[in-house]
Design an enzyme around this catalytic site. Structure first.
Site, short mmCIF file in Angstrom:
data_model
loop_
_atom_site.label_atom_id
_atom_site.label_comp_id
_atom_site.label_asym_id
_atom_site.label_seq_id
_atom_site.Cartn_x
_atom_site.Cartn_y
_atom_site.Cartn_z
N GLY A 1 -20.90 -13.15 -34.74
CA GLY A 1 -20.53 -13.56 -35.73
C GLY A 1 -20.84 -15.12 -36.14
N ARG A 2 -21.03 -16.12 -35.52
CA ARG A 2 -20.06 -17.31 -35.37
C ARG A 2 -21.34 -18.17 -34.77
NH1 ARG A 2 -14.72 -17.18 -31.81
NH2 ARG A 2 -13.72 -16.55 -33.42
N TYR B 1 -13.97 -20.35 -42.01
CA TYR B 1 -14.39 -19.01 -41.41
C TYR B 1 -14.60 -18.42 -40.42
CZ TYR B 1 -18.60 -18.36 -44.36
OH TYR B 1 -19.72 -18.64 -45.36
N GLU B 2 -14.91 -17.42 -39.88
CA GLU B 2 -15.00 -16.86 -38.44
C GLU B 2 -14.17 -17.48 -37.31
OE1 GLU B 2 -18.37 -14.77 -37.95
OE2 GLU B 2 -18.92 -14.17 -40.42
N GLY B 3 -12.87 -18.80 -37.60
CA GLY B 3 -12.89 -19.24 -36.41
C GLY B 3 -12.84 -20.78 -36.79
#
Ligand code: CAA
Length: 379
Positions: free
Chosen positions: A242-243, A362-364
């Site tokens: 996803g990142r 988001y997503e870390g």
């Protein structure tokens, strides 16, 4: 590494560019203002095959590589990051997770419709008290033989109201900590599953972000993804890919804002000449261009590594960390170059500056990416 694109990749990139210009650009300001979900546009992106780009055609996907996906994310994000996050979550988190770890029955039941864009998915990890510290899940999924009983609240869920299928991470056995976590497929409409209030956000305002509430939701065991206790690893592995998608989104936001600033500098006059003739502006553009190129190389390298079957945890984290910083810096400078015009909505760059911020969260968050990178280089 070879970043020469194939005919097919160039065609897909052009299709995304055309779509963004023709279908996303016209109402992008109004959608942002009204926080209106781009339902029509999502339908059209499904027709173009953008909702399940990397999924095998036998499950309704387009069967393309990660590089093609990244090119599409970049082009969509140049114009509308709200639309691109919908694509990103459905592709990287939901479809990829299901195709990689789901059972054949789950793929037939859910993936085929998600990948074709007939229905939309959401990925539900974050909680009011478990954002970066993702192992601290408070949502519980208690084993009741042939089903789980799900209780708890999820926060900041992209596609929160628009989704039909939700991949929910929850704690089954607290004694086992992260090894007691499961990932469950939850359908909208299951008894006890409520969509919470919509968030009123700084950026990506036309994507819908909601909290979700689970009150004794009965989830059949066949809806668990992979073996018992695999839920945390499922989330980590899915987020690693996803990142790359979010890094491509950040790259697109930066590239879009840079291009607007460059064009503006060639027509706007001050002190008797176009502002591009002032070194103060020209040097800003030189820095922006250089940083975007550097970000692009990191993003493409991460996609390339994924396509080569290599480990991409670190390259994806580095791409996201750097590209999101470039998105923030570039959009701030794009507003500055536009001066007073940059501060009003009609020129797009103020929205891009607001949209850029979430790519560092988001997503870390950026800090999480630094944990991932530093642990790897120091181990
Ligand atoms: N692949 C496989 N396994 C992994 C992994 C990976 N990339 N990363 C960690 N793991 C495994 C570890 O190996 C470990 O397993 P073992 O005990 O079997 O060895 C287990 O997971 C726990 O790992 P850590 O001890 O490293 O766990 P930690 O508590 O220190 O946290 C973290 C690690 C990287 C900080 C993690 O909590 C994390 O990524 N946090 C950020 C969460 C996040 O990105 N949230 C985003 C929400 S989703 C979203 O934003 C979507 C949206 O809607 C747009």
């Amino acid at each position: 590494m070879d970043f020469t694109f194939s005919e097919e990749q160039l065609m897909i990139q052009q299709a995304a560019r055309d779509f963004a210009q023709q279908e996303l650009l016209p109402d992008v300001i109004e959608r942002d203002d009204a926080q209106r979900f781009p339902a029509e546009q999502v339908k059209k992106m499904a027709e173009l095959g953008f909702m399940g780009m990397m999924v095998d055609p036998k499950y309704g996907g387009s069967g393309l590589d990660t590089m093609s996906y990244v090119l599409v994310m970049e082009e969509l994000s140049k114009i509308d990051a709200s639309a691109s996050v919908i694509v990103s979550v459905n592709n990287s988190l939901v479809c990829w997770g299901l195709e990689t770890f789901g059972t054949e029955a789950q793929k037939e039941k859910y993936l085929t419709r998600l990948a074709s864009g007939e229905i939309l998915g959401a990925f539900c990890l974050s909680e009011p008290e478990a954002g970066s510290d993702a192992t601290s899940q408070k949502t519980t999924a208690i084993d009741h033989g042939d089903h789980y009983i799900l209780n708890g609240t999820k926060n900041w869920i992209t596609n929160g109201n628009s989704a039909d299928v939700y991949l929910v991470i929850a704690q089954t056995d607290a004694h086992k900590a992260h090894k007691g976590i499961n990932a469950l497929i939850v359908e909208k409409g299951m008894t006890g599953f409520e969509i919470g209030p919509k968030e009123n956000k700084l950026g990506i305002r036309s994507s819908d972000t909601h909290s979700l509430i689970f009150n004794d939701v009965k989830v059949p065991k066949e809806n668990r993804i992979a073996e018992d206790g695999f839920g945390f690893k499922f989330a980590m592995k899915t987020l690693a890919g996803g990142r790359i998608g979010i890094a491509a989104q950040a790259l697109g936001i930066a590239a879009g804002a840079y291009e607007l600033a460059r064009k503006y500098s060639l027509v706007r006059k001050a002190f008797g000449t176009e502002i591009s003739n002032h070194q103060a502006i020209a040097f800003k553009l030189a820095d922006m261009h250089t940083q975007i190129e550097a970000a692009r190389h990191l993003v493409y390298k991460a996609a390339w590594e994924k396509d080569q079957g290599m480990n991409y945890d670190i390259s994806g984290a580095m791409a996201k960390l750097y590209a999101s910083q470039v998105a923030m810096d570039t959009t701030v400078e794009a507003v500055q170059i536009h001066g007073g015009n940059g501060f009003v909505k009609d020129y797009h760059v103020e929205r891009m500056m607001r949209d850029a911020k979430i790519t560092q969260i988001y997503e870390g968050t950026s800090e999480i990416q630094k944990i991932v990178i530093s642990r790897s280089i120091l181990k």
